[in-house]
Design an enzyme around this catalytic site. Structure first.
Site, mmCIF file in Angstrom:
data_model
loop_
_atom_site.group_PDB
_atom_site.id
_atom_site.type_symbol
_atom_site.label_atom_id
_atom_site.label_comp_id
_atom_site.label_asym_id
_atom_site.label_seq_id
_atom_site.Cartn_x
_atom_site.Cartn_y
_atom_site.Cartn_z
ATOM 1 N N ARG A 35 41.421 -65.811 8.847
ATOM 2 C CA ARG A 35 40.449 -65.009 8.101
ATOM 3 C C ARG A 35 40.913 -63.594 7.797
ATOM 4 O O ARG A 35 40.912 -63.165 6.637
ATOM 5 C CB ARG A 35 39.105 -64.978 8.836
ATOM 6 C CG ARG A 35 38.413 -66.315 8.851
ATOM 7 C CD ARG A 35 37.206 -66.319 9.758
ATOM 8 N NE ARG A 35 37.656 -66.264 11.152
ATOM 9 C CZ ARG A 35 36.848 -66.285 12.199
ATOM 10 N NH1 ARG A 35 35.548 -66.313 12.017
ATOM 11 N NH2 ARG A 35 37.326 -66.272 13.421
ATOM 12 N N CYS B 68 39.679 -60.395 12.876
ATOM 13 C CA CYS B 68 39.140 -61.695 13.282
ATOM 14 C C CYS B 68 39.667 -61.993 14.688
ATOM 15 O O CYS B 68 40.012 -61.077 15.425
ATOM 16 C CB CYS B 68 39.457 -62.791 12.271
ATOM 17 S SG CYS B 68 41.178 -63.309 12.209
ATOM 18 N N ASP C 52 35.242 -69.760 10.848
ATOM 19 C CA ASP C 52 36.672 -69.833 11.146
ATOM 20 C C ASP C 52 37.226 -71.170 10.658
ATOM 21 O O ASP C 52 36.809 -72.223 11.132
ATOM 22 C CB ASP C 52 36.890 -69.698 12.650
ATOM 23 C CG ASP C 52 38.346 -69.521 13.029
ATOM 24 O OD1 ASP C 52 39.221 -69.608 12.145
ATOM 25 O OD2 ASP C 52 38.612 -69.279 14.221
#
Length: 157
Positions: free
Chosen positions: A13, A7, A124
């Site tokens: 994440r 990420c 996100d």
């Protein structure tokens, strides 16, 4: 089988994805014991802990991020990976631009899981509330379960 989750900063994440995948391996050692799991960020600001909310939400689901340290994507990490799963199309573009040798093994996590190239990015949760982390965790958990099945099946064929 080496899986790398990527990420932006490797604090939300991909950190949660790594924790979920490690839990799945631990719970299904006979089926996934050969899976090696790691994560990194395309713009990691240096070694830092996972975000507080990522740690809390992961813990609520039996995943431990308390000792997690974020790291930057590197050429050796990419070279070791058999599969690289990114959270957004932007991550895929950045990674392939910086490390073109990874193009054939880099996939949008949701697209691979769903078998649909138009699948959505994983949003996100950074800076969001706990509910956003919970929703992100659920998306990751579902997608990772699906990719584990697909990878195992494709390697059995």
């Amino acid at each position: 089988m080496n899986l790398l989750f990527v990420c932006t900063g490797n604090t939300c994440r991909s950190a949660m994805a790594e924790a979920i995948a490690r839990r799945l391996v631990a719970e299904n050692i006979e089926q996934y014991g050969d899976f090696q799991i790691s994560s990194a960020g395309v713009m990691c600001a240096g070694p830092s802990a996972a975000s507080t909310q990522a740690v809390q939400v992961a813990a609520q689901h039996g995943c431990d991020l308390s000792q997690f340290t974020a790291k930057q994507v590197t050429a050796p990490l990419v070279e070791q990976a058999d599969y690289i799963f990114v959270m957004t199309r932007g991550h895929k573009q950045m990674l392939e631009s910086a490390l073109p040798q990874c193009s054939d093994k880099t996939f949008l996590l949701t697209a691979y899981a769903e078998g649909d190239p138009s699948a959505p990015d994983i949003p996100d949760p950074f800076g969001g509330d706990t509910e956003e982390y919970v929703q992100c965790f659920a998306l990751l958990e579902e997608a990772i379960g699906a990719i584990f099945e697909k990878i195992k099946k494709s390697n059995a064929d």
